[in-house]
Design a protein around this motif. Structure first.
Motif, PDB file in Angstrom:
ATOM      1  N   VAL A 103       0.840  -1.207   0.000  1.00  0.00           N
ATOM      2  CA  VAL A 103       0.000   0.000   0.000  1.00  0.00           C
ATOM      3  C   VAL A 103       0.868   1.248   0.000  1.00  0.00           C
ATOM      4  O   VAL A 103       0.588   2.227  -0.711  1.00  0.00           O
ATOM      5  CB  VAL A 103      -0.951  -0.012   1.213  1.00  0.00           C
ATOM      6  N   SER A 104       1.943   1.237   0.796  1.00  0.00           N
ATOM      7  CA  SER A 104       2.829   2.397   0.861  1.00  0.00           C
ATOM      8  C   SER A 104       3.442   2.694  -0.503  1.00  0.00           C
ATOM      9  O   SER A 104       3.508   3.850  -0.947  1.00  0.00           O
ATOM     10  CB  SER A 104       3.934   2.141   1.892  1.00  0.00           C
ATOM     11  N   ILE A 105       3.910   1.650  -1.202  1.00  0.00           N
ATOM     12  CA  ILE A 105       4.495   1.845  -2.526  1.00  0.00           C
ATOM     13  C   ILE A 105       3.435   2.281  -3.527  1.00  0.00           C
ATOM     14  O   ILE A 105       3.679   3.160  -4.372  1.00  0.00           O
ATOM     15  CB  ILE A 105       5.200   0.556  -2.989  1.00  0.00           C
ATOM     16  N   LEU A 106       2.250   1.697  -3.442  1.00  0.00           N
ATOM     17  CA  LEU A 106       1.157   2.111  -4.331  1.00  0.00           C
ATOM     18  C   LEU A 106       0.847   3.590  -4.179  1.00  0.00           C
ATOM     19  O   LEU A 106       0.625   4.300  -5.166  1.00  0.00           O
ATOM     20  CB  LEU A 106      -0.098   1.288  -4.029  1.00  0.00           C
ATOM     21  N   CYS A 107       0.837   4.060  -2.938  1.00  0.00           N
ATOM     22  CA  CYS A 107       0.525   5.472  -2.685  1.00  0.00           C
ATOM     23  C   CYS A 107       1.638   6.388  -3.188  1.00  0.00           C
ATOM     24  O   CYS A 107       1.404   7.562  -3.457  1.00  0.00           O
ATOM     25  CB  CYS A 107       0.294   5.696  -1.189  1.00  0.00           C
ATOM     26  N   ALA A 108       2.849   5.851  -3.302  1.00  0.00           N
ATOM     27  CA  ALA A 108       3.944   6.632  -3.873  1.00  0.00           C
ATOM     28  C   ALA A 108       3.943   6.597  -5.394  1.00  0.00           C
ATOM     29  O   ALA A 108       4.396   7.537  -6.046  1.00  0.00           O
ATOM     30  CB  ALA A 108       5.284   6.119  -3.348  1.00  0.00           C
ATOM     31  N   VAL A 109       3.401   5.501  -5.983  1.00  0.00           N
ATOM     32  CA  VAL A 109       3.384   5.356  -7.441  1.00  0.00           C
ATOM     33  C   VAL A 109       2.154   6.013  -8.067  1.00  0.00           C
ATOM     34  O   VAL A 109       2.229   6.559  -9.178  1.00  0.00           O
ATOM     35  CB  VAL A 109       3.437   3.861  -7.819  1.00  0.00           C
ATOM     36  N   ALA A 110       1.011   5.976  -7.370  1.00  0.00           N
ATOM     37  CA  ALA A 110      -0.221   6.541  -7.927  1.00  0.00           C
ATOM     38  C   ALA A 110      -0.070   7.990  -8.389  1.00  0.00           C
ATOM     39  O   ALA A 110      -0.597   8.363  -9.442  1.00  0.00           O
ATOM     40  CB  ALA A 110      -1.354   6.414  -6.906  1.00  0.00           C
ATOM     41  N   PRO A 111       0.654   8.845  -7.640  1.00  0.00           N
ATOM     42  CA  PRO A 111       0.843  10.216  -8.125  1.00  0.00           C
ATOM     43  C   PRO A 111       1.535  10.311  -9.478  1.00  0.00           C
ATOM     44  O   PRO A 111       1.389  11.324 -10.175  1.00  0.00           O
ATOM     45  CB  PRO A 111       1.698  10.862  -7.026  1.00  0.00           C
ATOM     46  N   GLN A 112       2.295   9.271  -9.860  1.00  0.00           N
ATOM     47  CA  GLN A 112       2.927   9.284 -11.182  1.00  0.00           C
ATOM     48  C   GLN A 112       1.871   9.378 -12.269  1.00  0.00           C
ATOM     49  O   GLN A 112       2.018  10.133 -13.242  1.00  0.00           O
ATOM     50  CB  GLN A 112       3.760   8.012 -11.381  1.00  0.00           C
ATOM     51  N   ILE A 113       0.781   8.619 -12.114  1.00  0.00           N
ATOM     52  CA  ILE A 113      -0.308   8.676 -13.088  1.00  0.00           C
ATOM     53  C   ILE A 113      -1.042  10.004 -12.986  1.00  0.00           C
ATOM     54  O   ILE A 113      -1.341  10.652 -13.994  1.00  0.00           O
ATOM     55  CB  ILE A 113      -1.287   7.510 -12.851  1.00  0.00           C
ATOM     56  N   LEU A 114      -1.281  10.461 -11.752  1.00  0.00           N
ATOM     57  CA  LEU A 114      -2.023  11.707 -11.558  1.00  0.00           C
ATOM     58  C   LEU A 114      -1.259  12.911 -12.089  1.00  0.00           C
ATOM     59  O   LEU A 114      -1.839  13.785 -12.745  1.00  0.00           O
ATOM     60  CB  LEU A 114      -2.337  11.892 -10.064  1.00  0.00           C
ATOM     61  N   ILE A 115       0.046  12.959 -11.826  1.00  0.00           N
ATOM     62  CA  ILE A 115       0.822  14.119 -12.273  1.00  0.00           C
ATOM     63  C   ILE A 115       1.041  14.070 -13.781  1.00  0.00           C
ATOM     64  O   ILE A 115       1.113  15.107 -14.445  1.00  0.00           O
ATOM     65  CB  ILE A 115       2.179  14.202 -11.526  1.00  0.00           C
ATOM     66  N   THR A 116       1.139  12.860 -14.349  1.00  0.00           N
ATOM     67  CA  THR A 116       1.301  12.748 -15.800  1.00  0.00           C
ATOM     68  C   THR A 116       0.074  13.284 -16.515  1.00  0.00           C
ATOM     69  O   THR A 116       0.181  14.068 -17.470  1.00  0.00           O
ATOM     70  CB  THR A 116       1.551  11.288 -16.204  1.00  0.00           C
ATOM     71  N   LYS A 117      -1.107  12.849 -16.064  1.00  0.00           N
ATOM     72  CA  LYS A 117      -2.347  13.306 -16.700  1.00  0.00           C
ATOM     73  C   LYS A 117      -2.717  14.712 -16.243  1.00  0.00           C
ATOM     74  O   LYS A 117      -2.983  15.605 -17.053  1.00  0.00           O
ATOM     75  CB  LYS A 117      -3.487  12.338 -16.360  1.00  0.00           C
ATOM     76  N   GLY A 118      -2.725  14.923 -14.912  1.00  0.00           N
ATOM     77  CA  GLY A 118      -3.168  16.208 -14.371  1.00  0.00           C
ATOM     78  C   GLY A 118      -2.242  17.356 -14.707  1.00  0.00           C
ATOM     79  O   GLY A 118      -2.696  18.473 -14.981  1.00  0.00           O
ATOM     80  N   GLY A 119      -0.922  17.102 -14.701  1.00  0.00           N
ATOM     81  CA  GLY A 119       0.029  18.163 -15.027  1.00  0.00           C
ATOM     82  C   GLY A 119      -0.157  18.667 -16.435  1.00  0.00           C
ATOM     83  O   GLY A 119      -0.131  19.876 -16.697  1.00  0.00           O
ATOM     84  N   SER A 120      -0.376  17.744 -17.368  1.00  0.00           N
ATOM     85  CA  SER A 120      -0.592  18.144 -18.754  1.00  0.00           C
ATOM     86  C   SER A 120      -1.872  18.956 -18.896  1.00  0.00           C
ATOM     87  O   SER A 120      -1.918  19.962 -19.608  1.00  0.00           O
ATOM     88  CB  SER A 120      -0.662  16.900 -19.651  1.00  0.00           C
ATOM     89  N   VAL A 121      -2.929  18.525 -18.191  1.00  0.00           N
ATOM     90  CA  VAL A 121      -4.204  19.258 -18.258  1.00  0.00           C
ATOM     91  C   VAL A 121      -4.054  20.660 -17.689  1.00  0.00           C
ATOM     92  O   VAL A 121      -4.524  21.642 -18.277  1.00  0.00           O
ATOM     93  CB  VAL A 121      -5.299  18.483 -17.491  1.00  0.00           C
ATOM     94  N   LEU A 122      -3.372  20.784 -16.542  1.00  0.00           N
ATOM     95  CA  LEU A 122      -3.205  22.095 -15.913  1.00  0.00           C
ATOM     96  C   LEU A 122      -2.396  23.037 -16.797  1.00  0.00           C
ATOM     97  O   LEU A 122      -2.671  24.240 -16.865  1.00  0.00           O
ATOM     98  CB  LEU A 122      -2.528  21.939 -14.555  1.00  0.00           C
ATOM     99  N   MET A 123      -1.403  22.505 -17.486  1.00  0.00           N
ATOM    100  CA  MET A 123      -0.550  23.345 -18.319  1.00  0.00           C
ATOM    101  C   MET A 123      -1.222  23.717 -19.642  1.00  0.00           C
ATOM    102  O   MET A 123      -1.141  24.855 -20.101  1.00  0.00           O
ATOM    103  CB  MET A 123       0.782  22.642 -18.577  1.00  0.00           C
ATOM    104  N   LEU A 124      -1.906  22.748 -20.254  1.00  0.00           N
ATOM    105  CA  LEU A 124      -2.471  22.979 -21.580  1.00  0.00           C
ATOM    106  C   LEU A 124      -3.831  23.660 -21.532  1.00  0.00           C
ATOM    107  O   LEU A 124      -4.118  24.551 -22.336  1.00  0.00           O
ATOM    108  CB  LEU A 124      -2.591  21.643 -22.333  1.00  0.00           C
ATOM    109  N   LYS A 125      -4.670  23.254 -20.578  1.00  0.00           N
ATOM    110  CA  LYS A 125      -6.037  23.777 -20.542  1.00  0.00           C
ATOM    111  C   LYS A 125      -6.224  24.902 -19.533  1.00  0.00           C
ATOM    112  O   LYS A 125      -7.011  25.821 -19.764  1.00  0.00           O
ATOM    113  CB  LYS A 125      -7.021  22.635 -20.256  1.00  0.00           C
ATOM    114  N   ALA A 126      -5.523  24.824 -18.409  1.00  0.00           N
ATOM    115  CA  ALA A 126      -5.670  25.867 -17.391  1.00  0.00           C
ATOM    116  C   ALA A 126      -4.630  26.965 -17.554  1.00  0.00           C
ATOM    117  O   ALA A 126      -4.703  27.997 -16.873  1.00  0.00           O
ATOM    118  CB  ALA A 126      -5.583  25.263 -15.994  1.00  0.00           C
TER     119      ALA A 126
END
Length: 400
Positions: free
Chosen positions: A145-168
């Motif tokens: 669970v600890s490793i999952l919680c450290a890896v999950a942000p990789q998906i969130l920042i990959t998708k969310g970072g692009s959205v924040l930069m391109l759309k916001a």
């Protein structure tokens, strides 16, 4: 004072709050560690540098871990966990500040190295405390669970970072500022929720170790076998990941399709890591599951070479299941390798050190192998290293 006595001294509610705090710290670590994934073009454009110079930025954290990891382990064993975690995030915050205000790229890279060192200290202290706070028959699932919680942000920042930069219309510096706020919040949460007396060995007080006790981690055969095996795993899961999408394109997949297909290994792997952590605790074994994971990884790589592009999902499914148990259970094995709980942070720090050095060296070697011998021979060699990893775990008899 034993770990059980500490659990008696704290209420179940307090223990749950501490565990939730450590999981939150793992999430914050993940955002900080993987923040560059969608930012490369923006950063190179901002500083006017090429991809070669950008490589220094990607490796800055690796070098910080290589230089400082073992020292961190001994520091964490000596200090209260609260002080170690807070210091780690404070150093990461200072490094982030350098990046936010760096006028030149070299200072930006230096800031990343400092940030990486701080994150390394914080997550090493968090992981060591977590492993020693949870019951031994739950360590597999909690480490996963600890490793999952450290890896999950990789998906969130990959998708969310692009959205924040391109759309916001946000800049990468504004996103970095948001992560700096997360570091600050982690410091505040740890100050409130982690007792000042508790140490990473899960106990309140500990006698100063003798020289022999200090060196025992380095004489532990199972420790070195697990470390060597983890180099082989990192070579496939980290180093080869930079090439596998290109190989899928060579086999006939469209570029966008190849990237999307490979991302499924991460998504499947996140669920698999949780499931196999649970199975490990239920069956009371880590070694057999990890051995199976290494051999399944070798099979997946052989499938990648020999199956047509239309059957590429066979590789994705095989590699996304059993092999993904390796990361979580390798971390969980620290409690079996350590002769006493106070050795856990040193075991973890040595694994980080050996893995980083091995991965850096073998990544360079892998690039030359692909260049000189081609993808197929390189992949067969990687399959061989996975088999060797399974053999290492077979002889790591200290681990159940």
């Amino acid at each position: 004072m034993s770990k059980e006595n500490v659990r008696e001294n704290y209420s179940d509610r307090k223990i749950k709050i501490m565990l939730a705090t450590m999981i939150f710290c793992s999430v914050v670590y993940g955002f900080g560690m993987f923040k560059f994934i969608p930012m490369q073009d923006a950063i190179t454009s901002h500083f006017g540098v090429n991809e070669g110079a950008y490589g220094y930025l990607n490796s800055a954290t690796n070098w910080a871990v290589i230089i400082l990891s073992v020292q961190m382990g001994f520091l964490i064993r000596k200090w209260p966990s609260k002080r170690s975690i807070i210091l780690g995030f404070a150093v990461a915050l200072a490094g982030m500040g350098m990046q936010l205000f760096a006028p030149k790229f070299p200072l930006f890279v230096a800031g990343r190295a400092i940030e990486g060192g701080g994150l390394g200290l914080a997550t090493l202290a968090v992981t060591s405390l977590l492993l020693n706070m949870v019951p031994r028959d739950k360590v597999g699932i909690w480490s996963s669970v600890s490793i999952l919680c450290a890896v999950a942000p990789q998906i969130l920042i990959t998708k969310g970072g692009s959205v924040l930069m391109l759309k916001a219309g946000m800049s990468f510096l504004q996103i970095f500022a948001g992560i700096a706020v997360m570091y600050t919040l982690a410091i505040v949460v740890c100050m409130i929720n982690i007792p000042v007396s508790i140490k990473a060995n899960g106990v309140a007080a500990d006698e100063k170790p003798t020289r022999e006790q200090t060196l025992r981690v380095f004489k532990n055969k199972s420790n070195w076998l697990v470390n060597i095996a983890y180099i082989f795993f990192s070579l496939v899961s980290v180093s080869f990941s930079a090439y596998v999408v290109k190989y899928m394109i060579i086999k006939g997949l469209e570029p966008g399709q190849a990237a999307s297909v490979y991302s499924y290994t991460t998504l499947i792997g996140m669920a698999s890591m949780f499931v196999f952590g649970l199975i490990s605790d239920k069956l009371g074994t880590k070694r057999k599951i990890v051995m199976a994971g290494f051999f399944a990884g070798a099979v997946a790589l052989i499938c990648l070479v020999n199956l047509p592009a239309s059957m590429i999902m066979v590789y994705v499914i095989v590699y996304g299941t059993l092999p993904r148990s390796i990361a979580g259970l390798s971390t969980a094995s620290a409690t079996d390798i350590a002769e006493v709980p106070s050795d856990v942070p040193v075991v973890n720090s040595l694994k980080n050190e050996v893995t980083q050095v091995g991965t850096v060296v073998f990544t360079i070697v892998l690039g030359y192998i692909i260049q000189c011998l081609g993808y197929e021979i390189a992949i067969y060699l990687l399959a061989g290293t996975m088999v060797l990893g399974g053999i290492c775990w077979f002889f790591a008899k200290r681990i159940p």
